[in-house]
Design a protein around this motif. Structure first.
Motif, PDB file in Angstrom:
ATOM      1  N   TYR A 319       0.799  -1.224   0.000  1.00 15.72           N
ATOM      2  CA  TYR A 319       0.000   0.000   0.000  1.00 15.72           C
ATOM      3  C   TYR A 319       0.832   1.275   0.000  1.00 15.72           C
ATOM      4  O   TYR A 319       0.334   2.354  -0.352  1.00 15.72           O
ATOM      5  CB  TYR A 319      -0.992   0.011   1.174  1.00 15.72           C
ATOM      6  CG  TYR A 319      -0.403   0.347   2.525  1.00 15.72           C
ATOM      7  CD1 TYR A 319      -0.270   1.663   2.948  1.00 15.72           C
ATOM      8  CD2 TYR A 319       0.001  -0.653   3.401  1.00 15.72           C
ATOM      9  CE1 TYR A 319       0.259   1.971   4.198  1.00 15.72           C
ATOM     10  CE2 TYR A 319       0.520  -0.357   4.650  1.00 15.72           C
ATOM     11  CZ  TYR A 319       0.648   0.955   5.042  1.00 15.72           C
ATOM     12  OH  TYR A 319       1.172   1.252   6.283  1.00 15.72           O
ATOM     13  N   ASP A 320       2.125   1.206   0.376  1.00 13.53           N
ATOM     14  CA  ASP A 320       2.940   2.426   0.391  1.00 13.53           C
ATOM     15  C   ASP A 320       4.025   2.411  -0.680  1.00 13.53           C
ATOM     16  O   ASP A 320       4.903   3.266  -0.687  1.00 13.53           O
ATOM     17  CB  ASP A 320       3.540   2.663   1.774  1.00 13.53           C
ATOM     18  CG  ASP A 320       4.477   1.538   2.220  1.00 13.53           C
ATOM     19  OD1 ASP A 320       4.439   0.449   1.609  1.00 13.53           O
ATOM     20  OD2 ASP A 320       5.223   1.745   3.195  1.00 13.53           O
ATOM     21  N   ASP A 322       6.680   0.647  -1.283  1.00 15.92           N
ATOM     22  CA  ASP A 322       8.089   0.530  -0.911  1.00 15.92           C
ATOM     23  C   ASP A 322       8.691  -0.779  -1.419  1.00 15.92           C
ATOM     24  O   ASP A 322       9.831  -1.107  -1.086  1.00 15.92           O
ATOM     25  CB  ASP A 322       8.273   0.656   0.603  1.00 15.92           C
ATOM     26  CG  ASP A 322       7.644  -0.492   1.386  1.00 15.92           C
ATOM     27  OD1 ASP A 322       6.950  -1.341   0.770  1.00 15.92           O
ATOM     28  OD2 ASP A 322       7.835  -0.541   2.624  1.00 15.92           O
ATOM     29  N   HIS A 341       2.309  -3.252   8.403  1.00 15.53           N
ATOM     30  CA  HIS A 341       3.303  -2.760   7.458  1.00 15.53           C
ATOM     31  C   HIS A 341       4.526  -3.675   7.454  1.00 15.53           C
ATOM     32  O   HIS A 341       5.125  -3.934   8.500  1.00 15.53           O
ATOM     33  CB  HIS A 341       3.726  -1.334   7.812  1.00 15.53           C
ATOM     34  CG  HIS A 341       4.680  -0.747   6.834  1.00 15.53           C
ATOM     35  ND1 HIS A 341       6.022  -0.594   7.092  1.00 15.53           N
ATOM     36  CD2 HIS A 341       4.483  -0.282   5.571  1.00 15.53           C
ATOM     37  CE1 HIS A 341       6.615  -0.052   6.045  1.00 15.53           C
ATOM     38  NE2 HIS A 341       5.705   0.144   5.111  1.00 15.53           N
ATOM     39  N   GLN A 350      -0.037  -0.800  12.300  1.00 18.05           N
ATOM     40  CA  GLN A 350      -0.329   0.621  12.089  1.00 18.05           C
ATOM     41  C   GLN A 350      -1.553   1.042  12.903  1.00 18.05           C
ATOM     42  O   GLN A 350      -2.468   0.252  13.133  1.00 18.05           O
ATOM     43  CB  GLN A 350      -0.586   0.875  10.601  1.00 18.05           C
ATOM     44  CG  GLN A 350       0.566   0.442   9.710  1.00 18.05           C
ATOM     45  CD  GLN A 350       1.865   1.156  10.033  1.00 18.05           C
ATOM     46  OE1 GLN A 350       1.984   2.358   9.858  1.00 18.05           O
ATOM     47  NE2 GLN A 350       2.843   0.415  10.533  1.00 18.05           N
ATOM     48  N   TRP A 378      -1.755   3.878  -6.354  1.00 19.01           N
ATOM     49  CA  TRP A 378      -1.749   3.615  -4.920  1.00 19.01           C
ATOM     50  C   TRP A 378      -2.930   2.697  -4.581  1.00 19.01           C
ATOM     51  O   TRP A 378      -4.054   2.941  -5.009  1.00 19.01           O
ATOM     52  CB  TRP A 378      -1.863   4.915  -4.117  1.00 19.01           C
ATOM     53  CG  TRP A 378      -0.716   5.843  -4.348  1.00 19.01           C
ATOM     54  CD1 TRP A 378      -0.642   6.852  -5.261  1.00 19.01           C
ATOM     55  CD2 TRP A 378       0.545   5.834  -3.668  1.00 19.01           C
ATOM     56  NE1 TRP A 378       0.578   7.485  -5.189  1.00 19.01           N
ATOM     57  CE2 TRP A 378       1.329   6.884  -4.220  1.00 19.01           C
ATOM     58  CE3 TRP A 378       1.085   5.062  -2.638  1.00 19.01           C
ATOM     59  CZ2 TRP A 378       2.623   7.165  -3.777  1.00 19.01           C
ATOM     60  CZ3 TRP A 378       2.373   5.344  -2.192  1.00 19.01           C
ATOM     61  CH2 TRP A 378       3.125   6.382  -2.759  1.00 19.01           C
ATOM     62  N   ASN A 416      -6.366   5.818  -0.843  1.00 21.93           N
ATOM     63  CA  ASN A 416      -4.985   5.873  -0.381  1.00 21.93           C
ATOM     64  C   ASN A 416      -4.362   7.215  -0.756  1.00 21.93           C
ATOM     65  O   ASN A 416      -4.292   7.573  -1.933  1.00 21.93           O
ATOM     66  CB  ASN A 416      -4.194   4.718  -1.025  1.00 21.93           C
ATOM     67  CG  ASN A 416      -2.800   4.562  -0.466  1.00 21.93           C
ATOM     68  OD1 ASN A 416      -2.214   5.480   0.092  1.00 21.93           O
ATOM     69  ND2 ASN A 416      -2.255   3.368  -0.636  1.00 21.93           N
ATOM     70  N   GLU A 418      -1.248   8.469  -0.997  1.00 24.59           N
ATOM     71  CA  GLU A 418       0.188   8.269  -1.219  1.00 24.59           C
ATOM     72  C   GLU A 418       0.865   7.507  -0.090  1.00 24.59           C
ATOM     73  O   GLU A 418       1.989   7.817   0.311  1.00 24.59           O
ATOM     74  CB  GLU A 418       0.880   9.610  -1.479  1.00 24.59           C
ATOM     75  CG  GLU A 418       0.349  10.298  -2.717  1.00 24.59           C
ATOM     76  CD  GLU A 418       1.136  11.542  -3.094  1.00 24.59           C
ATOM     77  OE1 GLU A 418       1.968  11.999  -2.272  1.00 24.59           O
ATOM     78  OE2 GLU A 418       0.919  12.053  -4.201  1.00 24.59           O
ATOM     79  N   GLY A 419       0.162   6.501   0.437  1.00 27.89           N
ATOM     80  CA  GLY A 419       0.768   5.595   1.405  1.00 27.89           C
ATOM     81  C   GLY A 419       0.883   6.122   2.810  1.00 27.89           C
ATOM     82  O   GLY A 419       1.383   5.421   3.692  1.00 27.89           O
ATOM     83  N   LYS A 420       0.405   7.339   3.051  1.00 28.45           N
ATOM     84  CA  LYS A 420       0.548   7.943   4.377  1.00 28.45           C
ATOM     85  C   LYS A 420      -0.752   7.898   5.177  1.00 28.45           C
ATOM     86  O   LYS A 420      -0.748   7.634   6.368  1.00 28.45           O
ATOM     87  CB  LYS A 420       1.028   9.387   4.253  1.00 28.45           C
ATOM     88  CG  LYS A 420       2.377   9.539   3.550  1.00 28.45           C
ATOM     89  CD  LYS A 420       2.765  11.005   3.423  1.00 28.45           C
ATOM     90  CE  LYS A 420       4.121  11.172   2.750  1.00 28.45           C
ATOM     91  NZ  LYS A 420       4.118  10.700   1.348  1.00 28.45           N
TER      92      LYS A 420
END
Length: 566
Positions: A319-320, A322, A341, A350, A378, A416, A418-420
Motif C-alpha cells: 500500500y505504500d 516501498d 506494514h 499501524q 496507490w 490511499n 500516497e501511502g501515508k
C-alpha cells in the motif's frame, strides 16, 4: 469508458432495490429508531465511484438463512464469491457460493448468462461456504475447490464445458468446518497445492446460543474448540497428499477464517498468512517442503496492544509502494482493522485511526481487499461489513462504545493518500452500492475489461452486489495476464514490477485473500498519467525473470514465462 455506458449508471441510481428480486427473509426488526453508528450526507458532493448493477446485468441469486432465530454461529458465518474465467475467453465470469452454486458467464461488456446447469454445477449441494480458484493440473482451465461445513468438493474443469467432482479420487477428505481456502505452489514444484482453513468444532453437542444482557444470541468463537486447517500437496496426475503434520500446520492456532499466500521476503519462499478468530493469527513461511511458523516473531499474530483480535478477511498488497507486500486483516466491532506494514521480514502494526480509518472501527468487517480503484498507482481499500448477531440492535444496547450497532452495515471504501493516510470515500458508493447489507464475501475484478477494478459482494441475507467502478477520470492502466510454463500455469506467486515516470510499483499474482472468496488473477496496475510503461518485469516463482521496455498502456498484456511480456 467501454462496457455499460455512464448514462445507464445514472439511471440505475434511481431504480428501487426491489429489482433484485431478493430481500431478507423474516428478519426481526431492530430496536425502534435506533441510529447506526455512522451517518452519511443526504446529498453527496461528488459523482459516484461505484454503483450496484447486479440485477441489471443478469445476476439472479438470493442467500436465505433457514432455521430459527436468533441465529447461531454456523447460520451467520456467511458465504463467498469469485471472479474467474472458467472458459478462457478473456472475460470474467462470476461464481456465487451457497447451499447451491451458481455460475454466470460474462461477455466482457457487462452482461452475464446463467450457465449453472450447462456446466453441471447444479448437481452439487451442501453446506458450502467459500471457494478457491486455480488450475491445479496445468491444463489451462481454472478448477474449483468449494469449502463446506462437514464436506467440501474439488471440481475439475473439463476444458470450459463442465465441472466434474474429483474429490475422492484426488484424495481430498471432508472437512469439519471448511472456511477460506487457497491454491498456491508452496513447495516450488510447479504444481498448485491446496490449503483449506477450518473454523471451530460445532454440532449438536456444542453451545448453540449464549445469553448476553438477558438476550439469547449467537455465541462467539471463544465458546468453541478450535479446528485446524489442512494442507494438501499436489502430487500431479490428479492426486493430492495430506502433509499438514509434516509441514507443522497442525500446530497453528486454528479458528481460521481468512487465508492468503504471497512472497514474504523473496519470490521463492512463499508465506501463508492465516487470519484466526480471537486467537493469535498465523504466518507460515515455506522453504521447499518445509514450513516455518513465523506468526509471533513476524508481529502479525496480535494487535498493537498485544491482544488477539477477531480475524476474518485478509489480503496482501504494497500500500505504500516501498516494494514490500503488507497485510490487511478485517476484524470485529470496536477493534482496529489490522494494517500490518512489512518492514522487511517483520510487520509493524499501524494505528488505524492515525491512518484515517477510524470510521471502520464500529463495524464487523469480513471481506477485505486492496484495489487501486482510481488508477493513481496507490492501493486503496474496501471492506464488506455485517454483524454476526441478527438481534445485535437489542443485545448491544448496554455495550458502551458499540452502542448503536446494527446487523446490516455499509460497505466502506478508503482512498490511499500516497501511502501515508486514507480518506473515507464511502459516501460515493451510490446507485444501490450504499445499501446496508450482511456483508461477507468480497472479490475484486475488472468484469468489463475497461481497466477499472470492480467489486462483487455477498449480502448474507439478500442478493449479490456487483459494484461497477464509475470513477470519473481514472488514470491509465495495465492488466497483466500471466501464463507459467515451468512454474504453475496461473503464475500464482509471481512478482510483477512496473516502472513508470520515475515510480516503481510491485504487485503479486494471486486470486486468494478476502473472505471465502477468489478474485481476478490478472495483475492490475493503475498508472496515473503515464502514457507508457518504461519497464515491465515478471519474476516467476521458479526464479525466471522476464523483462520488457516501452510497453503501451490501457490494455490487457500477456506474460508467458520465458518470453517478454506483450
Amino acid at each position: 469508458m467501454r462496457g455499460i455506458p455512464h448514462r445507464l449508471f445514472r439511471a440505475l441510481c434511481c431504480l428501487p432495490l426491489l429489482l433484485s428480486g431478493c430481500g431478507p427473509k423474516a428478519l426481526p426488526p431492530p430496536t425502534a429508531n435506533k441510529p447506526a453508528t455512522a451517518t452519511r450526507p443526504a446529498e453527496p458532493a461528488a459523482p459516484p465511484l461505484f454503483v450496484d448493477v447486479a440485477a441489471q446485468v443478469g445476476l439472479r441469486y438470493c442467500w436465505v438463512i433457514e432455521g430459527k432465530r436468533p441465529l447461531n454461529i454456523l447460520q451467520s458465518i456467511g458465504n463467498g464469491c469469485a471472479f474467474l474465467d472458467y472458459d478462457n475467453d478473456g472475460n470474467l465470469d462470476i461464481l456465487l457460493v451457497g447451499p447451491h452454486l451458481a455460475l454466470y458467464r460474462g461477455d466482457g461488456k457487462g452482461h452475464f448468462t446463467d450457465v449453472t446447469h450447462a456446466t453441471g454445477l447444479d448437481r452439487f449441494q451442501g453446506h458450502f461456504q467459500g471457494c478457491a480458484v486455480g488450475d491445479y493440473d496445468n491444463d489451462g482451465y481454472d478448477d474449483l475447490y468449494i469449502s463446506a461445513y462437514r464436506g467440501g468438493i474439488l471440481l475439475h474443469n473439463e476444458a470450459g464445458h463442465r465441472f466434474t467432482d474429483v474429490t475422492r479420487s484426488a484424495g481430498i477428505a471432508p472437512q469439519p468446518w471448511g472456511s477460506s481456502c487457497t491454491f498456491a505452489d508452496l513447495d516450488g514444484d510447479g504444481k498448485l497445492d491446496l490449503y483449506i482453513g477450518n473454523y471451530v468444532r460445532f454440532g449438536p453437542d456444542t453451545p448453540q446460543l449464549c445469553d448476553i444482557h438477558g438476550f439469547k444470541t449467537s455465541c462467539g468463537p471463544v465458546n468453541y474448540t478450535a479446528e485446524r486447517g489442512v494442507l494438501y500437496r499436489n502430487l500431479g496426475f490428479g492426486k493430492f497428499q495430506d502433509v499438514t503434520h509434516a509441514e507443522g500446520l497442525d500446530r497453528v492456532s486454528g479458528k481460521a477464517l481468512g487465508a492468503a499466500v504471497a512472497p514474504f521476503e523473496d519470490v521463492q519462499h512463499p508465506a501463508l498468512a492465516i487470519a484466526d478468530d480471537e486467537v493469535p493469527s498465523d504466518l507460515i513461511r515455506f522453504h521447499g517442503s518445509v514450513g516455518e511458523s513465523m506468526g509471533a516473531v513476524s508481529g502479525m499474530a496480535v494487535a498493537g496492544n498485544g491482544k488477539v483480535f477477531g480475524g476474518m478477511g485478509i489480503d496482501w498488497g504494497d500500500y505504500d509502494n516501498d516494494g514490500r507486500l503488507d497485510l490487511v486483516i478485517a476484524t470485529y466491532q470496536n477493534q482496529a482493522k489490522g494494517v500490518f506494514h512489512n518492514e522487511g521480514g517483520v510487520f509493524a502494526v499501524q494505528d488505524t485511526a492515525r491512518l484515517g480509518m477510524f470510521s471502520s472501527i464500529p463495524y464487523v468487517a469480513f471481506g477485505a481487499k486492496w484495489l487501486d480503484y482510481d488508477n493513481d498507482g496507490w492501493l486503496d481499500l474496501m471492506f464488506a461489513n455485517g454483524h454476526v448477531q441478527d438481534n445485535i440492535a437489542d443485545v448491544d444496547v448496554f455495550d458502551g462504545p458499540g452502542h448503536g450497532a446494527l446487523y446490516r452495515q455499509p460497505i466502506l471504501l478508503y482512498h490511499n493518500l500516497e501511502g501515508k493516510r486514507f480518506s473515507d470515500e464511502s459516501v460515493h458508493l451510490q446507485g444501490g452500492a450504499e445499501r446496508r447489507i450482511v456483508g461477507r464475501g468480497l472479490a475484486i475484478g475488472d468484469f468489463d475489461n475497461d481497466g477499472s477494478m470492480d467489486a462483487l459482494v455477498v449480502d448474507g441475507e439478500g442478493s449479490p452486489m456487483l459494484l461497477h467502478n464509475v470513477t470519473p477520470h481514472p488514470g491509465n492502466w495495465a492488466l497483466v495476464r500471466l501464463e507459467g510454463r515451468k512454474c504453475n500455469r496461473d503464475g500464482y506467486g509471481a512478482l510483477v514490477t512496473v516502472e513508470v515516470g520515475g515510480r516503481r510499483l510491485v504487485r503479486h499474482c494471486h486470486a486468494d485473500g478476502s473472505y471465502l472468496s477468489s478474485s481476478d488473477k490478472r495483475v492490475h496496475f493503475g498508472l496515473g498519467s503515464a502514457t507508457k510503461i518504461d519497464l515491465l518485469q515478471v519474476q516467476w516463482p521458479d526464479g525466471q525473470v522476464d523483462t520488457a521496455r516501452n510497453v503501451p498502456v490501457n490494455r490487457v498484456l500477456t506474460a508467458r514465462e520465458g518470453s517478454p511480456p506483450q
